[in-house]
Design a protein around this motif. Sequence first.
Motif, PDB file in Angstrom:
ATOM      1  N   LEU A 188       0.828  -1.204   0.000  1.00 49.85           N
ATOM      2  CA  LEU A 188       0.000   0.000   0.000  1.00 49.85           C
ATOM      3  C   LEU A 188       0.860   1.250   0.000  1.00 49.85           C
ATOM      4  O   LEU A 188       0.597   2.211  -0.733  1.00 49.85           O
ATOM      5  CB  LEU A 188      -0.933  -0.008   1.211  1.00 49.85           C
ATOM      6  CG  LEU A 188      -1.892   1.177   1.343  1.00 49.85           C
ATOM      7  CD1 LEU A 188      -2.720   1.348   0.078  1.00 49.85           C
ATOM      8  CD2 LEU A 188      -2.800   1.001   2.557  1.00 49.85           C
ATOM      9  N   SER A 203       1.106   3.830  -3.202  1.00 49.12           N
ATOM     10  CA  SER A 203       0.766   5.240  -2.998  1.00 49.12           C
ATOM     11  C   SER A 203       1.949   6.141  -3.344  1.00 49.12           C
ATOM     12  O   SER A 203       1.782   7.215  -3.935  1.00 49.12           O
ATOM     13  CB  SER A 203       0.316   5.469  -1.549  1.00 49.12           C
ATOM     14  OG  SER A 203       1.355   5.172  -0.627  1.00 49.12           O
ATOM     15  N   TRP A 204       3.160   5.723  -2.983  1.00 54.52           N
ATOM     16  CA  TRP A 204       4.354   6.490  -3.331  1.00 54.52           C
ATOM     17  C   TRP A 204       4.593   6.444  -4.841  1.00 54.52           C
ATOM     18  O   TRP A 204       4.988   7.437  -5.453  1.00 54.52           O
ATOM     19  CB  TRP A 204       5.561   5.934  -2.589  1.00 54.52           C
ATOM     20  CG  TRP A 204       6.809   6.745  -2.741  1.00 54.52           C
ATOM     21  CD1 TRP A 204       7.194   7.814  -1.994  1.00 54.52           C
ATOM     22  CD2 TRP A 204       7.848   6.529  -3.705  1.00 54.52           C
ATOM     23  NE1 TRP A 204       8.407   8.283  -2.433  1.00 54.52           N
ATOM     24  CE2 TRP A 204       8.832   7.516  -3.483  1.00 54.52           C
ATOM     25  CE3 TRP A 204       8.042   5.611  -4.729  1.00 54.52           C
ATOM     26  CZ2 TRP A 204       9.998   7.605  -4.237  1.00 54.52           C
ATOM     27  CZ3 TRP A 204       9.193   5.696  -5.488  1.00 54.52           C
ATOM     28  CH2 TRP A 204      10.160   6.681  -5.243  1.00 54.52           C
ATOM     29  N   HIS A 251       6.689  11.566   2.063  1.00 50.61           N
ATOM     30  CA  HIS A 251       5.525  10.675   2.038  1.00 50.61           C
ATOM     31  C   HIS A 251       5.367   9.972   3.383  1.00 50.61           C
ATOM     32  O   HIS A 251       4.252   9.653   3.792  1.00 50.61           O
ATOM     33  CB  HIS A 251       5.716   9.644   0.918  1.00 50.61           C
ATOM     34  CG  HIS A 251       4.465   8.954   0.502  1.00 50.61           C
ATOM     35  ND1 HIS A 251       3.339   9.624   0.060  1.00 50.61           N
ATOM     36  CD2 HIS A 251       4.146   7.626   0.436  1.00 50.61           C
ATOM     37  CE1 HIS A 251       2.397   8.754  -0.255  1.00 50.61           C
ATOM     38  NE2 HIS A 251       2.857   7.541  -0.017  1.00 50.61           N
ATOM     39  N   TYR A 296       1.911   9.586   5.695  1.00 49.60           N
ATOM     40  CA  TYR A 296       1.482   8.319   6.293  1.00 49.60           C
ATOM     41  C   TYR A 296       1.181   8.504   7.782  1.00 49.60           C
ATOM     42  O   TYR A 296       0.133   8.075   8.282  1.00 49.60           O
ATOM     43  CB  TYR A 296       2.601   7.303   6.070  1.00 49.60           C
ATOM     44  CG  TYR A 296       2.468   5.973   6.760  1.00 49.60           C
ATOM     45  CD1 TYR A 296       1.545   5.028   6.323  1.00 49.60           C
ATOM     46  CD2 TYR A 296       3.306   5.632   7.814  1.00 49.60           C
ATOM     47  CE1 TYR A 296       1.456   3.783   6.935  1.00 49.60           C
ATOM     48  CE2 TYR A 296       3.230   4.399   8.430  1.00 49.60           C
ATOM     49  CZ  TYR A 296       2.301   3.476   7.988  1.00 49.60           C
ATOM     50  OH  TYR A 296       2.224   2.254   8.601  1.00 49.60           O
ATOM     51  N   THR A 340      -6.071  -3.092   1.311  1.00 47.34           N
ATOM     52  CA  THR A 340      -4.944  -2.815   0.417  1.00 47.34           C
ATOM     53  C   THR A 340      -5.251  -3.229  -1.005  1.00 47.34           C
ATOM     54  O   THR A 340      -5.074  -2.451  -1.958  1.00 47.34           O
ATOM     55  CB  THR A 340      -3.686  -3.552   0.904  1.00 47.34           C
ATOM     56  OG1 THR A 340      -3.267  -2.988   2.152  1.00 47.34           O
ATOM     57  CG2 THR A 340      -2.552  -3.433  -0.111  1.00 47.34           C
ATOM     58  N   LEU A 386      -7.555   1.682  -7.850  1.00 45.72           N
ATOM     59  CA  LEU A 386      -6.589   2.572  -8.503  1.00 45.72           C
ATOM     60  C   LEU A 386      -6.356   2.154  -9.942  1.00 45.72           C
ATOM     61  O   LEU A 386      -6.308   2.998 -10.855  1.00 45.72           O
ATOM     62  CB  LEU A 386      -5.274   2.566  -7.727  1.00 45.72           C
ATOM     63  CG  LEU A 386      -4.142   3.393  -8.337  1.00 45.72           C
ATOM     64  CD1 LEU A 386      -4.488   4.879  -8.348  1.00 45.72           C
ATOM     65  CD2 LEU A 386      -2.829   3.152  -7.578  1.00 45.72           C
ATOM     66  N   SER A 403      -2.129  13.693  -8.496  1.00 40.93           N
ATOM     67  CA  SER A 403      -1.332  12.516  -8.124  1.00 40.93           C
ATOM     68  C   SER A 403      -0.941  12.576  -6.656  1.00 40.93           C
ATOM     69  O   SER A 403      -0.963  11.545  -5.957  1.00 40.93           O
ATOM     70  CB  SER A 403      -0.081  12.418  -9.007  1.00 40.93           C
ATOM     71  OG  SER A 403       0.845  13.443  -8.707  1.00 40.93           O
ATOM     72  N   GLY A 458      -2.164   9.699  -4.054  1.00 43.60           N
ATOM     73  CA  GLY A 458      -1.120   8.964  -3.347  1.00 43.60           C
ATOM     74  C   GLY A 458      -1.132   9.233  -1.855  1.00 43.60           C
ATOM     75  O   GLY A 458      -0.964   8.314  -1.039  1.00 43.60           O
ATOM     76  N   SER A 459      -1.356  10.484  -1.466  1.00 45.28           N
ATOM     77  CA  SER A 459      -1.359  10.837  -0.047  1.00 45.28           C
ATOM     78  C   SER A 459      -2.575  10.263   0.663  1.00 45.28           C
ATOM     79  O   SER A 459      -2.477   9.822   1.815  1.00 45.28           O
ATOM     80  CB  SER A 459      -1.328  12.362   0.099  1.00 45.28           C
ATOM     81  OG  SER A 459      -0.156  12.902  -0.480  1.00 45.28           O
ATOM     82  N   MET A 516      -4.102   7.497  -0.097  1.00 47.22           N
ATOM     83  CA  MET A 516      -3.833   6.071   0.086  1.00 47.22           C
ATOM     84  C   MET A 516      -2.850   5.838   1.227  1.00 47.22           C
ATOM     85  O   MET A 516      -2.999   4.901   2.013  1.00 47.22           O
ATOM     86  CB  MET A 516      -3.308   5.473  -1.214  1.00 47.22           C
ATOM     87  CG  MET A 516      -4.316   5.448  -2.343  1.00 47.22           C
ATOM     88  SD  MET A 516      -3.663   4.741  -3.873  1.00 47.22           S
ATOM     89  CE  MET A 516      -3.458   3.019  -3.387  1.00 47.22           C
ATOM     90  N   ALA A 517      -1.838   6.704   1.336  1.00 49.55           N
ATOM     91  CA  ALA A 517      -0.893   6.590   2.451  1.00 49.55           C
ATOM     92  C   ALA A 517      -1.598   6.824   3.776  1.00 49.55           C
ATOM     93  O   ALA A 517      -1.299   6.169   4.780  1.00 49.55           O
ATOM     94  CB  ALA A 517       0.249   7.588   2.271  1.00 49.55           C
TER      95      ALA A 517
END
Length: 219
Positions: free
Chosen positions: A20, A24-25, A39, A43, A149, A156, A193, A197-198, A200-201
């Motif tokens: 995960l 995300s990263w 990142h 998290y 996850t 995604l 993006s 991504g953030s 998801m983190a």
Amino acid sequence: MDIFWQLLVNGVILGSEYALLGISWGVIFNVTGTFHFAHAIVYSAGAYAAILFHEMLGLPFSLSCILGIAVAAGVGVLIEVGLYEPMRRRSATNMTILITSLGILIVVESLIPILFGAGSLSLSGVETHPFILGPVVFTNVHLIKVVTTWLLFAGLMAFLHFTRPGKALRAVGSNPQMASVVGLNIRRLFVLSFAIGSAMAGVGGILQAMDTGAFYTMG
């Protein structure tokens, strides 16, 4: 042989956590080319925000998790808009941005124990129940981690392949110059993006806080 099955399940659980974070990263790196060390702070932000809203302010668990994810997304976007983007406009090198990202990580990681204490903080709301399948033991929280996850990963992939914004993100990641030529707004897609991504983190941080608790070096 019993220990093999237990280690296999443990590996799936831990691997899902790392997957995960990696996914995300990767969304951010593939689109922007930014080596986003900060990142790790995003998290942690998701976990601590959910704890703040639920444990300290008394908001419902589900709402606290949603707000925690929103905070994580907001922190990621703020870093992009407030720091990385101005640096790119000034033709900063990738190494300069990388060092800036590392600096953000160090500073914020040092602020967390000042604000929340250095000890581990737990996020309650889902009662832990163990499952015993022969020699294998795991909990419902572990199951939530794994399922969440891979549902996020599937979502995604569907977003990137079947929606216009997702295809635009893939185009920028593949060839940013050509994407700009055909009229795509690179700046907005960079922000998108970081938001995806953030967020998801943030989910990953909240899941970790539900399992082992949040601590200031968790990122």
